[in-house]
Design a protein around this motif. Structure first.
Motif, PDB file in Angstrom:
ATOM      1  N   THR A 113     -17.733  -9.688   6.338  1.00 51.00           N
ATOM      2  CA  THR A 113     -17.867  -8.803   5.178  1.00 51.00           C
ATOM      3  C   THR A 113     -19.220  -8.095   5.166  1.00 51.00           C
ATOM      4  OG1 THR A 113     -16.492 -10.373   3.995  1.00 51.00           O
ATOM      5  CG2 THR A 113     -17.555  -8.679   2.688  1.00 51.00           C
ATOM      6  N   ALA A 163     -14.584  -4.496   9.675  1.00 53.20           N
ATOM      7  CA  ALA A 163     -14.408  -5.427   8.563  1.00 53.20           C
ATOM      8  C   ALA A 163     -13.332  -4.951   7.599  1.00 53.20           C
ATOM      9  CB  ALA A 163     -15.738  -5.596   7.828  1.00 53.20           C
ATOM     10  N   LEU A 204      -9.877  -5.605   8.995  1.00 53.76           N
ATOM     11  CA  LEU A 204      -9.634  -7.049   9.046  1.00 53.76           C
ATOM     12  C   LEU A 204      -9.306  -7.600   7.669  1.00 53.76           C
ATOM     13  CD1 LEU A 204     -12.364  -8.503  11.428  1.00 53.76           C
ATOM     14  CD2 LEU A 204      -9.888  -8.721  11.675  1.00 53.76           C
ATOM     15  N   PHE A 238      -0.092   6.794   6.299  1.00 54.59           N
ATOM     16  CA  PHE A 238      -1.452   6.971   5.807  1.00 54.59           C
ATOM     17  C   PHE A 238      -1.491   6.737   4.305  1.00 54.59           C
ATOM     18  CE2 PHE A 238      -5.701   8.580   6.618  1.00 54.59           C
ATOM     19  CZ  PHE A 238      -5.792   8.385   7.971  1.00 54.59           C
ATOM     20  N   GLU A 239      -0.514   7.311   3.619  1.00 57.91           N
ATOM     21  CA  GLU A 239      -0.447   7.116   2.168  1.00 57.91           C
ATOM     22  C   GLU A 239      -0.409   5.628   1.850  1.00 57.91           C
ATOM     23  OE1 GLU A 239       2.107   9.409  -0.735  1.00 57.91           O
ATOM     24  OE2 GLU A 239       2.452  10.535   1.108  1.00 57.91           O
ATOM     25  N   VAL A 264      -3.830   4.106   2.281  1.00 61.76           N
ATOM     26  CA  VAL A 264      -4.764   4.378   1.189  1.00 61.76           C
ATOM     27  C   VAL A 264      -4.502   3.435   0.022  1.00 61.76           C
ATOM     28  CG1 VAL A 264      -5.530   6.083  -0.492  1.00 61.76           C
ATOM     29  CG2 VAL A 264      -5.034   6.767   1.833  1.00 61.76           C
ATOM     30  N   THR A 265      -3.216   3.261  -0.307  1.00 63.87           N
ATOM     31  CA  THR A 265      -2.921   2.404  -1.449  1.00 63.87           C
ATOM     32  C   THR A 265      -3.115   0.934  -1.098  1.00 63.87           C
ATOM     33  OG1 THR A 265      -0.714   3.258  -0.984  1.00 63.87           O
ATOM     34  CG2 THR A 265      -1.582   3.672  -3.151  1.00 63.87           C
ATOM     35  N   ALA A 316      -6.559   0.334  -1.636  1.00 70.03           N
ATOM     36  CA  ALA A 316      -6.888   0.370  -3.049  1.00 70.03           C
ATOM     37  C   ALA A 316      -6.630  -0.968  -3.729  1.00 70.03           C
ATOM     38  CB  ALA A 316      -6.092   1.457  -3.749  1.00 70.03           C
ATOM     39  N   VAL A 317      -5.860  -1.821  -3.063  1.00 70.25           N
ATOM     40  CA  VAL A 317      -5.656  -3.153  -3.618  1.00 70.25           C
ATOM     41  C   VAL A 317      -7.025  -3.783  -3.849  1.00 70.25           C
ATOM     42  CG1 VAL A 317      -4.740  -5.447  -3.149  1.00 70.25           C
ATOM     43  CG2 VAL A 317      -3.440  -3.435  -2.489  1.00 70.25           C
ATOM     44  N   LYS A 318      -7.935  -3.443  -2.932  1.00 69.31           N
ATOM     45  CA  LYS A 318      -9.292  -3.955  -3.093  1.00 69.31           C
ATOM     46  C   LYS A 318     -10.249  -2.844  -3.483  1.00 69.31           C
ATOM     47  CE  LYS A 318     -11.148  -7.165  -0.809  1.00 69.31           C
ATOM     48  NZ  LYS A 318     -11.078  -8.277  -1.732  1.00 69.31           N
ATOM     49  N   GLY A 319      -9.786  -1.789  -4.103  1.00 67.09           N
ATOM     50  CA  GLY A 319     -10.722  -0.689  -4.382  1.00 67.09           C
ATOM     51  C   GLY A 319     -10.883  -0.497  -5.793  1.00 67.09           C
TER      52      GLY A 319
END
Lengths: 304, 295
Positions: B120, B156, B159, B284-285, B288-289, B292-295
Motif C-alpha cells: 500500500t 498497488a 493488486l 473500462f467502465e 472505474v466503478t 470506486a469501491v475504494k474511492g
C-alpha cells in the motif's frame, strides 16, 4: 486440537501461496523498494566515477541550493497554477456533462454520446499532443490555416508562453471530461426514484429537480473526488507537459517532474534529479495523506 | 430524429431538452472532430492535397499515404515492437497481479501483516524518476523490451482491487475444494481464476491500453531507434518536426507531402484502440466503478 500452530508449520501450510505470490513479492522488493536506496543520493554529491559508496556526503546542501534557486519558485508556481486551472476549469465539467446526460430522454441518444465522449480517454498523450499540433501549430495547424484564408497573420500558439497553460487545460478537458462522468453517472443511479416522483407531484420543475435532488444526491461523491483531487495537486500530468514542452515555453512549462528528468537523466546530475524527485514525492505524500484522512473523516473509504 | 417513438418517451421534448441535446451533441462533435479531420486528410491523395485548404471529408480518395507508411520499415518495426510489448507485457501483468492478489487476500498467511502495508505504501510514494532509471540501467536493460515490462509488472492499485474482488468470491467454495484435497495452487487455478473472468477482462483492458500508449519509459530506455515503440515513432514524426513549423525535409518523404503521411500514421496508431473499443469501453467502465469501491 492445537490452539496455536508453530510458525514453521503455518508457513509450510501456505507453501503454495508463497509460491504463487513469490514473483509479486520479488517484484516489490526489486523494483519498488530497492530504488529507494537511490534516494540517499539526495544527500550526496554523487559522482558516477566514484560510485555510491565513495561519493561525498553533503547533508541537506542539495536541498538548500535547490530551494535557493530562483527557478524553484517558477516550478512551484507552474505546478500550482496548472493544478488550480485544471481544478477550476476541468473538475466541474464532468459533473455538468453527467447531469446533462442524465436528463436525456432517449436511451440510444445517451449511450451513443457516452461512447463518443469516453473515446479520447483511450488515446495516448502522444497522439493527443499530435492532434494539438494539427490544430495549433503555425505550419500545419487548422487554426492558422483559417487565419491564413482570412488574411490574418499566423499565431505561434505552441511556442508562445501566453497560451501554454490554457492549451494544457484544454487538452485535459478534451481527453478526460467524458471519462470523468462515469463515476457521477453511477452515483446518480443510486438516488432513490421515489424522490423524483414526489417532487413531480409537488410540481417541481426540471431545474428544481436537478438542483434539489440530483445534485445533492451526488454531492458526497463530488466532495470526496474533490478532496482526493486536492491530494494530487503536485501531479499535474508529467507526460502531457513533457510532450508540450519546448525551450520557448520553459518558464511556464517547467514542473518538478520535468526538471528532475532533465537534470537527473538528460544532464546526468543524479543528485539534483533525486533531490527534486524526493522533494516532490514527500510533498505529494503529505498532500495525499491529508486529503485521504479528510475523505475518511467524511465517511468515504479513502483510497487506502 | 434520434430514436423511434418508444414508451419511455413520456413527455414531449421541451425547449430545455433541445438545449440539452444540443449541448451534448456539441461536446461529442468536439471529441470526434479531430479524428474525423485526421482520417479525412490521411485518405486524401497526397498529390492533390492542398496544405492551406481545410478538409473534413477526403477529396480525391487515395491510399497512397498508407502504402507509403506501410512500406517504411522503421514505422512498421515500431508497430511490431509495440504489439510485442503490449501482448507480452499484458500477459505478464495479469499473471503477476492475479497470483499476487490471491496471495495478499489470505490473512492467515504469515507475513500478511507486513506485506499489505508495504504494498500500500507504494501507492502513495515511489523512489522517483532518477532512482528507477538508474536501477533499470544497472540491470543492463537499456534498449531491452524488458525495461518496458518488468518495472511495471504490477502496481498497488491493481493488486488491492483484484484482492478485494477475490475476497468477494465465496470462501465456502474454497473450503470445499480443500476438503477434496485441492492445494492452494489448485484452488487458485480451478476456483479463483474461473470465477474472476470479469476482473481478468477489466484488467486485460487496463494493462493493454497502458502498454499501447506508454511513452515516458520507452523514451528513456529505448535509445536505439530500432527498438522504438509506436508512441516514440509518432512523437518524432509529428511533435518533433512541427513545433516550429512542420517543414522537415527528409529524402524519404520528397515524393509526398508530409501531412497526409503524418495523419495516416496517427490513424494506424489508434486503429487497434478503435477496433477493440466496444470491448474496451465495456470493461473500462467496470474498472472505474470497481476502483470506486475504494474511492
Amino acid at each position: 486440537m492445537q490452539r496455536k500452530e508453530s510458525l514453521a508449520s503455518r508457513i509450510f501450510k501456505h507453501r503454495y501461496l508463497y509460491l504463487l505470490s513469490s514473483i509479486t513479492l520479488i517484484y516489490f522488493a526489486v523494483f519498488r523498494y530497492a530504488p529507494m536506496w537511490g534516494l540517499l543520493m539526495a544527500f550526496q554529491k554523487y559522482s558516477p566515477f566514484k560510485g555510491f559508496w565513495k561519493s561525498a556526503w553533503v547533508g541537506f546542501d542539495n536541498f538548500a541550493s535547490f530551494f535557493k534557486d530562483p527557478f524553484f519558485f517558477v516550478m512551484l508556481r507552474n505546478t500550482m497554477v496548472i493544478s488550480f486551472l485544471k481544478l477550476a476549469l476541468f473538475f466541474p465539467l464532468p459533473i455538468v456533462l453527467s447531469l446533462m446526460l442524465n436528463e436525456t430522454r432517449h436511451k440510444k441518444f445517451r449511450s451513443v454520446n457516452q461512447t463518443i465522449v469516453y473515446f479520447p480517454y483511450f488515446i495516448s498523450w502522444v497522439v493527443t499532443a499530435s492532434l494539438t499540433f494539427f490544430l495549433l501549430s503555425s505550419g500545419i495547424g487548422i487554426v492558422n490555416k483559417i487565419f491564413y484564408s482570412l488574411g490574418m497573420p499566423a499565431i505561434s500558439f505552441l511556442v508562445d508562453p501566453k497560451y501554454f497553460w490554457i492549451i494544457v487545460v484544454g487538452q485535459t478537458v478534451w481527453k478526460e471530461t467524458g471519462y470523468g462522468t462515469i463515476l457521477f453517472l453511477s452515483a446518480i443511479t443510486t438516488i432513490d426514484l421515489a424522490q423524483y416522483e414526489a417532487a413531480e407531484i409537488d410540481g417541481a420543475s426540471r431545474m428544481q429537480r436537478i438542483l434539489h435532488i440530483t445534485l445533492p444526491g451526488i454531492l458526497p461523491t463530488i466532495v470526496i473526488l474533490l478532496i482526493l483531487r486536492l491530494g494530487q495537486v503536485f501531479d499535474v500530468g508529467f507526460e502531457q507537459i513533457l510532450l508540450m514542452y519546448n525551450s520557448s515555453v520553459r518558464d511556464v512549462a517547467e514542473i518538478f517532474d520535468t526538471y528532475a528528468y532533465w537534470q537527473g537523466i538528460s544532464q546526468g546530475q543524479y543528485s539534483l534529479g533525486v533531490t527534486v524527485g524526493l522533494f516532490k514525492g514527500v510533498v505529494g505524500l503529505v498532500f495525499l495523506l491529508a486529503s485521504n484522512m479528510l475523505a475518511k473523516r467524511l465517511g468515504s473509504e479513502g483510497i487506502f | 430524429m434520434f430514436a423511434p417513438k418508444a414508451k419511455y418517451v413520456r413527455q414531449r421534448m421541451t425547449l430545455g431538452d433541445y438545449l440539452n441535446y444540443t449541448g451534448i451533441i456539441i461536446f461529442s462533435i468536439i471529441c470526434l472532430l479531430p479524428f474525423l479531420y485526421v482520417l479525412s486528410v490521411s485518405f486524401t491523395s497526397p498529390k492533390e492535397y492542398m496544405p492551406m485548404k481545410l478538409i473534413l471529408w477526403p477529396e480525391h480518395f487515395s491510399l497512397e499515404s498508407y502504402s507509403f507508411i506501410i512500406n517504411r520499415n522503421s514505422f512498421m518495426r515500431s508497430m511490431a515492437n509495440s504489439v510485442f510489448v503490449t501482448l507480452v507485457g499484458t500477459v505478464c501483468n495479469l499473471a503477476v497481479t492475479f497470483t499476487g492478489a490471491y496471495g495478499i487476500s489470505k490473512k492467515t498467511m504469515p507475513g500478511h501483516k507486513f506485506i499489505v502495508p508495504l504494498v500500500t505504501f507504494t501507492l502513495v510514494f515511489n523512489a522517483g524518476i532518477v532512482p528507477n532509471f538508474l536501477l533499470v540501467r544497472s540491470m543492463g536493460m537499456m534498449n531491452s523490451f524488458w525495461a518496458l515490462i518488468l518495472p511495471g509488472l504490477t502496481n498497488a492499485w491493481s493488486l488491492l482491487i483484484v484482492r478485494s474482488f477475490i475476497e468477494g468470491i465465496s470462501s465456502e467454495l474454497e473450503e470445499a475444494a480443500k476438503m477434496d484435497g485441492c492445494t492452494e495452487l489448485g484452488v487458485f487455478f480451478k476456483i479463483i481464476l474461473p470465477l474472476s473472468k470479469a476482473a481478468i477482462a477489466t484488467f486485460t483492458v487496463l494493462f493493454m491500453v497502458n502498454h499501447w500508449n506508454a511513452y515516458f519509459n520507452a523514451m528513456i530506455y529505448m535509445t536505439s531507434t530500432d527498438n522504438w515503440t509506436l508512441p516514440l515513432m509518432i512523437k518524432s514524426m509529428i511533435v518533433d518536426s512541427s513545433a516550429l513549423g512542420g517543414a522537415v525535409s527528409s529524402t524519404d518523404e520528397k515524393t509526398v507531402p508530409l501531412e497526409t503521411i503524418k495523419m495516416a500514421a496517427i490513424v494506424l496508431s489508434i486503429a487497434p484502440i478503435v477496433i477493440t473499443y466496444p470491448f474496451l469501453q465495456k470493461y473500462f467502465e467496470k474498472g472505474v466503478t470497481l476502483g470506486a469501491v475504494k474511492g
